[in-house]
Design an enzyme around this catalytic site. Structure first.
Site, PDB file in Angstrom:
ATOM      1  N   ASN A  79      29.569  97.680  60.767  1.00  0.00           N
ATOM      2  CA  ASN A  79      30.240  98.870  60.237  1.00  0.00           C
ATOM      3  C   ASN A  79      29.493  99.392  59.004  1.00  0.00           C
ATOM      4  OD1 ASN A  79      31.346  96.395  59.081  1.00  0.00           O
ATOM      5  ND2 ASN A  79      32.880  97.640  58.041  1.00  0.00           N
ATOM      6  N   GLU A  81      30.313 102.107  56.008  1.00  0.00           N
ATOM      7  CA  GLU A  81      31.306 102.988  55.386  1.00  0.00           C
ATOM      8  C   GLU A  81      30.632 104.100  54.598  1.00  0.00           C
ATOM      9  OE1 GLU A  81      34.892  99.736  54.831  1.00  0.00           O
ATOM     10  OE2 GLU A  81      33.815 100.397  53.042  1.00  0.00           O
ATOM     11  N   ASN A  82      31.452 105.075  54.228  1.00  0.00           N
ATOM     12  CA  ASN A  82      30.980 106.218  53.463  1.00  0.00           C
ATOM     13  C   ASN A  82      32.093 106.611  52.505  1.00  0.00           C
ATOM     14  OD1 ASN A  82      30.560 109.263  53.005  1.00  0.00           O
ATOM     15  ND2 ASN A  82      28.671 108.643  54.033  1.00  0.00           N
ATOM     16  N   ALA A  83      31.731 107.117  51.324  1.00  0.00           N
ATOM     17  CA  ALA A  83      32.738 107.539  50.352  1.00  0.00           C
ATOM     18  C   ALA A  83      33.666 108.606  50.943  1.00  0.00           C
ATOM     19  CB  ALA A  83      32.071 108.060  49.082  1.00  0.00           C
ATOM     20  N   TYR A  85      35.555 108.880  53.753  1.00  0.00           N
ATOM     21  CA  TYR A  85      35.960 107.880  54.740  1.00  0.00           C
ATOM     22  C   TYR A  85      35.761 108.226  56.209  1.00  0.00           C
ATOM     23  CZ  TYR A  85      37.931 105.147  50.897  1.00  0.00           C
ATOM     24  OH  TYR A  85      38.097 104.414  49.765  1.00  0.00           O
ATOM     25  N   CYS A  90      31.975 102.621  62.815  1.00  0.00           N
ATOM     26  CA  CYS A  90      32.414 101.268  63.164  1.00  0.00           C
ATOM     27  C   CYS A  90      31.266 100.492  63.804  1.00  0.00           C
ATOM     28  CB  CYS A  90      33.585 101.330  64.135  1.00  0.00           C
ATOM     29  SG  CYS A  90      35.052 102.134  63.457  1.00  0.00           S
ATOM     30  N   GLU A  92      31.224  98.710  66.520  1.00  0.00           N
ATOM     31  CA  GLU A  92      31.124  98.869  67.969  1.00  0.00           C
ATOM     32  C   GLU A  92      30.351 100.137  68.332  1.00  0.00           C
ATOM     33  OE1 GLU A  92      35.145  96.917  67.018  1.00  0.00           O
ATOM     34  OE2 GLU A  92      33.851  98.435  66.138  1.00  0.00           O
ATOM     35  N   CYS A 126      39.108  99.561  67.110  1.00  0.00           N
ATOM     36  CA  CYS A 126      40.039 100.664  66.840  1.00  0.00           C
ATOM     37  C   CYS A 126      40.113 101.595  68.060  1.00  0.00           C
ATOM     38  CB  CYS A 126      39.597 101.442  65.603  1.00  0.00           C
ATOM     39  SG  CYS A 126      38.145 102.495  65.844  1.00  0.00           S
ATOM     40  N   CYS A 129      36.888 103.479  68.878  1.00  0.00           N
ATOM     41  CA  CYS A 129      35.872 102.592  69.461  1.00  0.00           C
ATOM     42  C   CYS A 129      36.230 102.203  70.885  1.00  0.00           C
ATOM     43  CB  CYS A 129      35.694 101.349  68.606  1.00  0.00           C
ATOM     44  SG  CYS A 129      34.784 101.701  67.089  1.00  0.00           S
TER      45      CYS A 129
END
Length: 190
Positions: A79, A81-83, A85, A90, A92, A126, A129
């Protein structure tokens, strides 16, 4: 990794996965989570994709395949992430995207998917995904989910996403055009 429960091991054997393939899938998705970029949630996820056929210069399974399997290739992802969101990716989707762009996989090319997290309970992919997985996997494809202690559970894609919408549901463009024409629908799609 702790040994699998006999129930879970039997499920994977039924899918034609050897003990070596299961171990490699687990090891690779657990290793992939160490490359996660998750400064906001600190929730690391790793994923490994085991393909049905070999793809150029990417095979990680060097031992001979089991009699019930073919030579395979493994792709991994973590995964990111980014500020902002929603922009994050993800594990997957990262692994499957790598398998598409570097291996050229298409629908039906995936034998198994492994997902690993750090928490004590297994964590399934999720919803987004699950739909992304469905694009490239048959409904019977096993998704093996490892918890932070190395214990796993197995579910088929069709169990994680029942009544799914996948590539096999879409009619060919010519069929859709014929249906529209039959109905007298003059709208065209360009």
């Amino acid at each position: 990794m702790p040994p699998a429960t006999p129930d879970e091991e039997a499920k994977l054997t039924a899918y034609g996965l050897s003990a070596a393939e299961i171990n490699t899938l687990g090891t690779e998705c657990i290793n992939a989570k160490t490359r996660a970029y998750c400064p906001y949630s600190h929730f690391r996820v790793g994923c490994a994709i085991l393909t049905k056929t070999p793809f150029p210069s990417t095979s990680l399974l060097s031992s001979p395949p089991s009699p019930s399997s073919t030579t395979t290739t493994l792709f991994t992802g973590a995964n990111v992430e980014n500020a902002a969101y929603p922009v994050g990716t993800c594990a997957e989707r990262a692994a499957l995207s790598t398998a598409v762009t570097q291996g050229g996989i298409r629908h039906g090319d995936v034998r198994a998917i492994g997902v690993a997290v750090d928490i004590k309970e297994t964590c399934s992919p999720c919803g987004m995904c699950r739909q992304f997985i469905r694009e490239f996997c048959e409904g019977v494809c096993p998704v093996v989910m490892w918890d932070g202690e190395g214990v796993y559970v197995v579910r088929r894609v069709e169990e994680l996403l029942p009544l799914s919408f996948g590539p096999n549901v879409l009619p060919k463009p010519e069929e859709l055009d014929a249906i529209r024409e039959e109905r007298g629908d003059k709208a065209t799609v360009d």
